[in-house]
Design an enzyme around this catalytic site. Structure first.
Site, PDB file in Angstrom:
ATOM      1  CG  ASP A 429      -2.119  -0.986   0.941  1.00 40.79           C
ATOM      2  OD1 ASP A 429      -2.381  -1.323  -0.229  1.00 40.79           O
ATOM      3  OD2 ASP A 429      -2.743  -1.435   1.915  1.00 40.79           O
ATOM      4  CE1 TYR A 517     -10.144  -4.897   4.907  1.00 41.01           C
ATOM      5  CE2 TYR A 517      -9.581  -5.812   2.767  1.00 41.01           C
ATOM      6  CZ  TYR A 517     -10.059  -5.979   4.053  1.00 41.01           C
ATOM      7  OH  TYR A 517     -10.448  -7.214   4.486  1.00 41.01           O
TER       8      TYR A 517
END
Length: 809
Positions: A429, A517
């Site tokens: 990420d 998410y």
């Protein structure tokens, strides 16, 4: 009284009036609740200072004796300690701005300076061409540790502020990505090359994808759609273009290829409805977008309803001929609330009244000055690094540094699945600038209404600073359980005493919404010298189109949707400075021993003894997943001891059920070697500042930053400046209760920093939130407390407000 010492006046001022305590806060309707009642004992100054040696009333009589001289000595010592503590606090506050994120003014100054350098040839990041030189990312360049410590520990001048800037040079024969250190701020006049450990070059193909590149991806999808819209409409009822309220959108998968130098991405189509992440439609396409001319991009593969095709044309031809298995989704039902937050079902909770709220009846008990925070003995500086996220620096308790840095480094989610997009999904990420995804926090939901909200500013894939409103919050809360308590029974239907301490904790929080998410990042600071780092996962699952074989990789959550299994791992850097920089590391375990019972020789005793293992090298202190992991992980200073002769220390305690995500050395695993270790200990080096980079996502095979290099030289770690690298995480096998969203209970992991003989006793004894109850001679409760009666508003009188926008400034 004339002649009173400062100590006398101070002690007398701490006496409390003799009065009954039969109060609680008035609620919002004006009612009053009650608690312990009875005459409150007058609290002497001696009790407040945990000493029975002097009587403050006698101190005021003018009689000078041993107690007075002792008091004077204590006063001088106290004043000296207070002076030292005050100086340390001033230095900590003075140095906090070293770690403050770049201000919009600084960002604009750096941008203007770099654009003024003609040799760089910079143009707007929003220029539609991919063949351009432009700024991709700008964030604070943290100074070297020894430079920062001169300001933090000696009050000396702070090192000049600098920015780290990532520039992508695409308008040249050999495109590259280069990082520069620019300064001094706020009036930069120079820039120098920033290199990585081992002078590894940055692959141009490893750069994060930009918004302009996404626009070109959308354009090629529109071209593809013109050829397949009939198929999409007949199969799903939706189309990618000319679609009104029946539109498709897309998700892109990373890494973008299978080996270094590639830039080809699987694109997955989804229904563009609320919660589109869990609406895949069974159509995926592999696009090669390595060339800087989007007109030369190509489609390499198409996946439709479980079948692979070498081109869009092949799919269309075989579809029209009727030689393939065609897909037909159920008619889309607008009333189906499957992916929405809209409440449904029967609730047994009253909805006409609010639930409990957190309040500060007399205002906050913490202080925030810029990026410097103080609370209950704690002080620290914070920042939100654009690439990685929340970080704290110069963490101190009662003026003593516990850690120089505790910082989020990376978060990954590696998936499994049956469709090409699912089997390729390995999200790393920081490559999506995870720190810039700290969108607005909602009061009363994301943070209590009473929280202090702070705006964040980032410069990523933009031409000007972008303001993220209310992106960070700080608040004190009660845990609704005591920090400690004891009911001392007299075993005759009564008690000798009851003692309890409210458990209050300070929280600093931000979030990262990386596409589907949502990660909630917390640092929590307890009154007893414990710090907790916690991440809670929520948001939408990453779902793919359901196939029968897909049940090997997850759970069916809708009639054509599979929730894919995946593992979340999060990596932290914990630069501990326990009672100084010279630390050592050991583990403590138990082992059984046998010996003859000394008071009954015919019997044998078997019991546990403490077994310590000292770790002397980096490699020995790199604990692999799958191997036995010690329960007590102890960092200590050999040269500093507490009152009882124990070396002052802190330990790391895990709250995690993580495991490795791939076999060691298997392709993408090379980019995340930190994921091999729940814990690894290294010597501090400024050249080993981070464990990952924004380039790992799109080139995990030959990463610019390789954590394995940090422990490869196997340096000595005894009596050294140590860094603990901590990996926490969990396996997530999606289930029907993850619809529409994954909930936070059970999905929170992290670690604690806990004092281990660092103090002489529990430092929360300094808290005045203690309540002691003892029966008097008549058996009535005598309540002893140090806090005043609570008055004030129950909740904030501000209505709920949420804007949700983030714009350039």
């Amino acid at each position: 009284m004339a002649g009173d010492s400062d100590l006398q006046q101070h002690l007398r001022g701490m006496q409390l009036e003799d009065k009954s305590w039969s109060h609680s806060c008035k609620d919002c309707r004006g009612k009053t609740t009650s608690a312990w009642t009875g005459p409150s004992k007058q609290i002497s100054a001696a009790e407040l200072t945990h000493s029975e040696q002097s009587n403050p009333q006698e101190l005021g009589t003018g009689i000078i004796g041993v107690d007075m001289w002792l008091s004077l000595v204590l006063l001088l010592a106290s004043l000296a300690t207070q002076a030292a503590t005050s100086r340390e606090r001033e230095w900590a506050q003075h140095g906090a701005s070293i770690f403050a994120d770049l201000t919009p003014r600084e960002m604009r100054a750096v941008r203007d300076y770099l654009h003024s350098r003609s040799e760089l040839g910079l143009v707007s990041a929003r220029d539609k061409s991919l063949k351009k030189n432009s700024i991709l990312l700008m964030e604070l360049h943290v100074p070297r540790k020894h430079e920062a410590l001169r300001a933090l520990d000696r009050g000396q001048a702070k090192p000049p502020r600098q920015a780290c800037v990532v520039i992508q040079f695409a308008n040249q024969a050999h495109p590259n990505v280069t990082e520069y250190i620019v300064g001094p701020l706020p009036f930069p006049d120079s820039h120098q090359l920033k290199t990585f450990k081992g002078d590894r070059p940055i692959s141009f193909e490893s750069r994060p994808i930009s918004s302009v590149e996404y626009e070109h991806v959308d354009a090629i999808l529109n071209k593809i759609a013109k050829k397949v819209n009939k198929i999409l409409h007949e199969s799903t009822g939706f189309t990618f273009s000319n679609c009104t309220d029946r539109c498709l959108t897309f998700s892109d998968i990373a890494p973008r290829g299978l080996e270094p130098g590639e830039r080809r991405t699987w694109i997955m189509l989804q229904k563009f409805v609320e919660g589109y992440f869990i609406h895949p439609v069974g159509f995926e396409v592999l696009i090669n977008h390595k060339d800087l001319d989007p007109e030369k991009w190509t489609v390499e593969k198409v996946w439709y309803n479980g079948q692979y095709f070498d081109s869009v044309e092949e799919l269309v031809e075989k579809y029209e001929m009727g030689t393939i298995s065609k897909l037909k989704l159920p008619e889309h039902d607008e009333q189906d609330l499957y992916s929405t937050y809209i409440p449904r079902g029967h609730s047994n909770t009253h909805t006409n009244i609010h639930g409990p709220k957190l309040v500060e009846p007399q205002g906050p008990r913490y202080q925030v000055d810029g990026n410097f925070v103080e609370y209950a003995g704690w002080s620290f500086a914070y920042r939100v690094r654009s690439s990685a996220g929340l970080q704290i620096y110069d963490l101190r308790f009662n003026g003593e540094r516990v850690a120089y840095e505790v910082s989020l480094q990376e978060a990954i989610a590696f998936y499994s699945g049956d469709t090409p997009a699912a089997m390729q999904t390995k999200y790393i990420d920081a490559g999506w600038a995870m720190g810039t995804s700290d969108y607005e926090l909602a009061p009363g939901i994301d943070c209590p209404e009473i929280a202090t909200f702070v705006d964040m500013y980032h410069f990523y894939d933009t031409d000007k600073p972008v303001r993220y409103k209310n992106a960070l919050c700080i608040f004190e809360m009660t845990t609704a359980s005591p920090l400690r308590r004891h009911f001392n029974s007299n075993f005759k239907g009564g008690y000798n005493f009851y003692g309890g301490l409210e458990n209050h904790v300070l929280v600093i929080r931000t979030t990262s919404t990386v596409y589907n998410y949502d990660y909630i990042w917390d640092f929590l600071f307890y009154q007893n010298g414990v710090m907790e780092s916690r991440v809670s996962a929520t948001g939408y699952i990453h779902a793919t189109f359901f196939t029968e074989n897909g049940l090997n990789y997850g759970t069916r959550v809708y009639n054509y949707v599979l929730g894919n299994l995946h593992t979340h791992l999060v990596h932290y850097k914990v630069d501990l400075d326990v009672a100084g920089r010279d630390n050592s590391f050991e583990s403590l375990e138990l082992k059984y021993v046998n010996f003859t019972n000394p008071w009954s020789p015919k019997h044998t005793i078997k019991q546990s003894i403490l077994h310590r293992t000292q770790y002397e090298t980096e490699r020995s202190a790199a604990f692999r997943f799958g191997k036995k992991f010690p329960r007590y992980l102890h960092f200590y200073n050999q040269n500093q001891k507490n009152k009882w002769g124990h070396q002052k220390g802190y330990r790391i305690q895990f709250n995690s059920h993580a495991n490795s995500v791939l076999p060691r050395g298997w392709r993408e695993e090379n980019g995340i070697p930190w994921s091999r270790y729940p814990l690894a200990i290294t010597r501090h080096k400024d050249s080993e500042a981070t464990s990952s980079s924004i380039y790992t996502q799109n080139d995990p095979w030959e990463p610019v930053v390789s954590f394995e290099d940090y422990i490869r030289n196997n340096e000595n770690i005894v009596n050294q400046d140590l860094v603990a690298w901590v990996t926490v995480g969990f396996l997530h096998i999606p289930h029907s209760e993850d619809i529409p969203n994954t909930a936070t209970p059970g999905n929170a992991v992290g670690f604690f920093l806990r004092p281990f003989n660092f103090f002489n006793e529990d430092p929360s004894l300094a808290s005045r939130s203690t309540v002691i109850v003892r029966p008097d001679k008549e058996g009535k409760p005598k309540v002893q407390r140090w806090t005043p009666e609570v008055v004030g508003h129950c909740v904030s009188d501000k209505p709920f407000f949420y804007n949700g926008t983030y714009v350039g400034v």
